[in-house]
Design a protein around this motif. Structure first.
Motif, PDB file in Angstrom:
ATOM      1  N   PHE A 137      35.613  63.538  65.395  1.00 39.70           N
ATOM      2  CA  PHE A 137      35.179  63.885  63.755  1.00 39.70           C
ATOM      3  C   PHE A 137      35.111  61.699  63.943  1.00 39.70           C
ATOM      4  CE2 PHE A 137      36.531  61.399  59.532  1.00 39.70           C
ATOM      5  CZ  PHE A 137      35.405  63.167  59.077  1.00 39.70           C
ATOM      6  N   ASN A 138      35.240  60.600  63.860  1.00 44.41           N
ATOM      7  CA  ASN A 138      35.238  59.204  64.394  1.00 44.41           C
ATOM      8  C   ASN A 138      33.385  59.501  64.548  1.00 44.41           C
ATOM      9  OD1 ASN A 138      37.400  59.256  62.638  1.00 44.41           O
ATOM     10  ND2 ASN A 138      37.723  57.673  65.236  1.00 44.41           N
ATOM     11  N   SER A 139      33.569  60.045  65.798  1.00 43.58           N
ATOM     12  CA  SER A 139      31.508  60.201  65.830  1.00 43.58           C
ATOM     13  C   SER A 139      30.935  61.206  65.383  1.00 43.58           C
ATOM     14  CB  SER A 139      31.487  61.223  68.028  1.00 43.58           C
ATOM     15  OG  SER A 139      32.585  60.279  68.608  1.00 43.58           O
ATOM     16  N   LEU A 140      31.060  61.683  64.877  1.00 43.67           N
ATOM     17  CA  LEU A 140      30.826  62.828  64.061  1.00 43.67           C
ATOM     18  C   LEU A 140      30.044  61.897  63.097  1.00 43.67           C
ATOM     19  CD1 LEU A 140      31.852  65.914  64.062  1.00 43.67           C
ATOM     20  CD2 LEU A 140      29.989  65.810  64.527  1.00 43.67           C
ATOM     21  N   LYS A 141      31.705  61.307  62.177  1.00 43.86           N
ATOM     22  CA  LYS A 141      30.804  60.661  61.190  1.00 43.86           C
ATOM     23  C   LYS A 141      30.100  59.395  61.088  1.00 43.86           C
ATOM     24  CE  LYS A 141      32.791  60.210  56.071  1.00 43.86           C
ATOM     25  NZ  LYS A 141      32.615  60.875  55.458  1.00 43.86           N
ATOM     26  N   SER A 142      30.298  58.481  62.329  1.00 45.63           N
ATOM     27  CA  SER A 142      29.525  57.219  61.948  1.00 45.63           C
ATOM     28  C   SER A 142      28.036  57.035  62.961  1.00 45.63           C
ATOM     29  CB  SER A 142      30.343  56.705  63.404  1.00 45.63           C
ATOM     30  OG  SER A 142      30.428  57.258  64.724  1.00 45.63           O
ATOM     31  N   ASN A 143      28.157  58.645  63.236  1.00 45.17           N
ATOM     32  CA  ASN A 143      26.656  58.424  64.023  1.00 45.17           C
ATOM     33  C   ASN A 143      25.520  59.527  63.750  1.00 45.17           C
ATOM     34  OD1 ASN A 143      27.731  56.823  66.349  1.00 45.17           O
ATOM     35  ND2 ASN A 143      28.495  58.142  67.708  1.00 45.17           N
ATOM     36  N   ILE A 144      26.571  60.616  62.698  1.00 41.22           N
ATOM     37  CA  ILE A 144      25.265  61.707  62.411  1.00 41.22           C
ATOM     38  C   ILE A 144      25.790  61.050  60.595  1.00 41.22           C
ATOM     39  CG2 ILE A 144      24.713  63.592  61.878  1.00 41.22           C
ATOM     40  CD1 ILE A 144      26.112  64.799  64.885  1.00 41.22           C
ATOM     41  N   ASN A 145      24.551  59.486  60.413  1.00 40.86           N
ATOM     42  CA  ASN A 145      24.680  59.610  58.665  1.00 40.86           C
ATOM     43  C   ASN A 145      23.559  59.720  58.252  1.00 40.86           C
ATOM     44  OD1 ASN A 145      23.282  57.499  60.819  1.00 40.86           O
ATOM     45  ND2 ASN A 145      25.315  56.233  60.239  1.00 40.86           N
ATOM     46  N   THR A 146      22.567  60.261  58.998  1.00 40.35           N
ATOM     47  CA  THR A 146      21.016  59.865  58.312  1.00 40.35           C
ATOM     48  C   THR A 146      21.015  61.548  58.199  1.00 40.35           C
ATOM     49  OG1 THR A 146      19.700  59.849  60.225  1.00 40.35           O
ATOM     50  CG2 THR A 146      20.823  58.039  58.700  1.00 40.35           C
ATOM     51  N   ALA A 147      19.728  62.388  57.463  1.00 42.72           N
ATOM     52  CA  ALA A 147      19.302  63.993  57.458  1.00 42.72           C
ATOM     53  C   ALA A 147      19.076  63.667  59.227  1.00 42.72           C
ATOM     54  CB  ALA A 147      18.354  63.867  56.496  1.00 42.72           C
ATOM     55  N   ASP A 148      18.106  62.689  59.636  1.00 35.85           N
ATOM     56  CA  ASP A 148      16.903  62.642  60.600  1.00 35.85           C
ATOM     57  C   ASP A 148      18.513  62.553  61.783  1.00 35.85           C
ATOM     58  OD1 ASP A 148      15.034  62.637  59.583  1.00 35.85           O
ATOM     59  OD2 ASP A 148      14.405  60.443  59.137  1.00 35.85           O
ATOM     60  N   ARG A 149      19.012  62.320  61.607  1.00 36.31           N
ATOM     61  CA  ARG A 149      20.367  62.399  62.700  1.00 36.31           C
ATOM     62  C   ARG A 149      20.835  63.322  63.122  1.00 36.31           C
ATOM     63  NH1 ARG A 149      22.020  56.845  64.476  1.00 36.31           N
ATOM     64  NH2 ARG A 149      23.240  57.918  66.354  1.00 36.31           N
ATOM     65  N   GLY A 199      36.585  73.080  56.638  1.00 34.11           N
ATOM     66  CA  GLY A 199      35.548  72.176  56.934  1.00 34.11           C
ATOM     67  C   GLY A 199      34.554  71.921  56.869  1.00 34.11           C
ATOM     68  N   SER A 200      35.870  72.215  58.943  1.00 30.22           N
ATOM     69  CA  SER A 200      34.743  72.427  59.995  1.00 30.22           C
ATOM     70  C   SER A 200      34.186  73.198  60.147  1.00 30.22           C
ATOM     71  CB  SER A 200      35.950  72.179  61.641  1.00 30.22           C
ATOM     72  OG  SER A 200      36.587  71.480  61.229  1.00 30.22           O
ATOM     73  N   SER A 228      27.232  66.445  55.133  1.00 25.59           N
ATOM     74  CA  SER A 228      27.869  65.206  54.277  1.00 25.59           C
ATOM     75  C   SER A 228      29.476  65.681  53.975  1.00 25.59           C
ATOM     76  CB  SER A 228      27.330  64.354  53.286  1.00 25.59           C
ATOM     77  OG  SER A 228      26.493  63.525  54.889  1.00 25.59           O
ATOM     78  N   ALA A 229      29.759  66.634  52.685  1.00 24.26           N
ATOM     79  CA  ALA A 229      30.754  66.960  51.795  1.00 24.26           C
ATOM     80  C   ALA A 229      31.301  67.561  52.846  1.00 24.26           C
ATOM     81  CB  ALA A 229      29.832  68.206  50.608  1.00 24.26           C
ATOM     82  N   ALA A 230      30.906  68.724  53.495  1.00 28.41           N
ATOM     83  CA  ALA A 230      32.334  68.826  54.492  1.00 28.41           C
ATOM     84  C   ALA A 230      33.110  68.275  55.955  1.00 28.41           C
ATOM     85  CB  ALA A 230      31.415  69.973  55.766  1.00 28.41           C
ATOM     86  N   LEU A 231      32.478  66.846  55.535  1.00 29.94           N
ATOM     87  CA  LEU A 231      33.201  66.213  56.710  1.00 29.94           C
ATOM     88  C   LEU A 231      34.281  65.576  55.476  1.00 29.94           C
ATOM     89  CD1 LEU A 231      31.011  63.981  58.860  1.00 29.94           C
ATOM     90  CD2 LEU A 231      32.007  65.862  59.637  1.00 29.94           C
ATOM     91  N   ASN A 232      33.727  65.333  54.609  1.00 28.58           N
ATOM     92  CA  ASN A 232      35.000  64.567  53.595  1.00 28.58           C
ATOM     93  C   ASN A 232      36.066  65.499  53.231  1.00 28.58           C
ATOM     94  OD1 ASN A 232      33.177  62.239  53.328  1.00 28.58           O
ATOM     95  ND2 ASN A 232      31.734  63.347  51.436  1.00 28.58           N
ATOM     96  N   LYS A 233      35.633  66.975  52.990  1.00 26.91           N
ATOM     97  CA  LYS A 233      36.703  67.642  53.394  1.00 26.91           C
ATOM     98  C   LYS A 233      37.861  67.687  54.433  1.00 26.91           C
ATOM     99  CE  LYS A 233      38.063  72.541  52.204  1.00 26.91           C
ATOM    100  NZ  LYS A 233      37.417  73.971  51.593  1.00 26.91           N
ATOM    101  N   ILE A 234      37.153  67.710  55.805  1.00 23.94           N
ATOM    102  CA  ILE A 234      37.977  67.683  56.819  1.00 23.94           C
ATOM    103  C   ILE A 234      39.015  66.184  56.465  1.00 23.94           C
ATOM    104  CG2 ILE A 234      37.657  67.078  58.939  1.00 23.94           C
ATOM    105  CD1 ILE A 234      35.518  68.699  59.136  1.00 23.94           C
ATOM    106  N   GLN A 235      38.256  65.102  56.198  1.00 27.88           N
ATOM    107  CA  GLN A 235      39.103  63.439  55.645  1.00 27.88           C
ATOM    108  C   GLN A 235      39.624  64.038  55.122  1.00 27.88           C
ATOM    109  OE1 GLN A 235      36.093  60.715  55.688  1.00 27.88           O
ATOM    110  NE2 GLN A 235      38.025  59.357  56.186  1.00 27.88           N
ATOM    111  N   THR A 236      39.680  64.321  53.720  1.00 25.48           N
ATOM    112  CA  THR A 236      40.680  64.450  52.917  1.00 25.48           C
ATOM    113  C   THR A 236      41.503  66.064  53.288  1.00 25.48           C
ATOM    114  OG1 THR A 236      38.672  64.754  51.021  1.00 25.48           O
ATOM    115  CG2 THR A 236      41.038  65.457  50.503  1.00 25.48           C
TER     116      THR A 236
END
Length: 359
Positions: free
Chosen positions: A261-273, A318-319, A335-343
């Protein structure tokens, strides 16, 4: 169910004894508090087995004042590195080539696979939707290559014990799911052996030195033989289906969830990524969804409690949604799905974080 959530200062930890697995291996031990780590160098852990004499140990390692398990800058890319280091045994001659594992699913697996027993739980889960066989095959390739590299020599083993432990957990979890998966793969007949051998790798990856290296390398070489189309070790017996909790430690699952999760959240933070890393993201999110579904099966503590199941279901949803968004390259939905995972993780930790197995 739970993981790490936004409280990066708080890891997942504890200790728990699980029932002994069906074969001669010891029961999986529980992970100690997990320190955030990258997919290539996770935190050290300590856990104990229910079988006398089988222990996993090792406090967090330090170099001067710096923890050994610090993050890489791009852990998701490190995790996806499929570079294979040379074999530990002499290379075969051209006259007797070494067979390479075929890691693609087979639409016509051997007959007579699987078990008629549903006692272990998990057979009612829609694994086709949660963890597609094709994606599990891709993760198996990554795990095989990384374990091959890390178990190449005593030195590579010593440097990567924690990664070996985590990868063996994921490998065993995938094999355990394949014993109950509604889809078909070429590993159906021997998935139960891969499952139990991966557990042996996990329990043996304890301490440095040649003795521990050989104890860990031997079951992994047997796994490679099976993946290459060979037979399981002579005389090896494994039940067709066993409870996930007997073979896959929840504390270790939490460590991998946190890393992914930390990898996904920090590394995939734009549409290009997201476009660049869609395949890696889909693979990581499949592992997360698989773990969330496994943790709801009856033999894990609290799995019969409605709140626990609601949190775990939200995590799986969420996943799965994030994986679908990665496939369609919809960054807003991702991004919305990652937020659901985090919540879901935050709410679950708030209620269940006092558990004793890394939960």
């Amino acid at each position: 169910m739970a993981t790490w959530l936004a409280l990066q200062a708080c890891g997942c930890g504890g200790a728990k004894e699980a029932p002994a697995p069906s074969n001669e291996s010891a029961a999986p031990a529980a992970a100690k508090p997990a320190t955030p780590a990258s997919a290539a160098e996770p935190a050290a852990q300590a856990s104990t087995s229910a079988k006398a004499g089988d222990t996993k140990s090792g406090d967090t390692k330090w170099i001067n004042d710096i923890p050994y398990d610090v993050f890489y800058d791009r852990p998701l890319e490190v995790a996806a590195d499929g570079t294979v280091v040379g074999p530990t045994t002499p290379a075969p001659s051209p006259a007797t080539p070494q067979p390479q594992p075929d890691m693609t699913p087979d639409s016509t697996p051997p007959a007579g696979t699987g078990s008629d027993s549903d006692d272990a739980g998990g057979s009612e889960i829609d694994w086709v939707a949660i963890a597609p066989v094709d994606t599990l095959a891709e993760e198996l390739t990554v795990l095989r290559n990384r374990l091959t590299a890390n178990l190449n020599t005593v030195a590579t083993y010593n440097r990567n014990i924690d990664q070996i432990s985590m990868d063996a957990t994921v490998l065993g979890a995938i094999a355990a799911v394949l014993t109950q998966h509604q889809g078909e793969s070429r590993w159906d007949e021997n998935a139960k052996f891969i499952r139990d051998l991966a557990y042996d790798v996990w329990i043996s990856a304890d301490g440095t030195g040649s003795k521990a290296f050989r104890a860990t390398q031997e079951p992994f070489e047997n796994i490679l033989t099976i993946l290459s189309g060979g037979p399981p070790p002579p005389g090896r017996e494994s039940d067709d289906v066993v409870p996930f909790a007997d073979i896959v430690d929840r504390g270790e699952m939490m460590r991998r969830i946190e890393v992914s999760f930390n990898s996904l959240k920090s590394n995939i933070n734009t549409a290009d990524r997201l476009r660049e890393s869609a395949d890696d993201a889909m693979r990581e999110l499949t592992v997360l969804a698989m773990f969330g579904a496994m943790m709801q099966t009856p033999d894990y503590d609290s799995a019969d409690e409605p709140n626990y199941r609601n949190y775990a279901t939200s995590f799986v949803d969420g996943s799965t949604a994030a994986r679908q968004a990665a496939q369609s390259q919809d960054f807003d939905a991702f991004s919305a799905a990652l937020n659901k995972i985090q919540t879901s993780c935050g709410e679950c930790h708030g209620e269940y974080r006092s558990g004793g197995d890394g939960f």
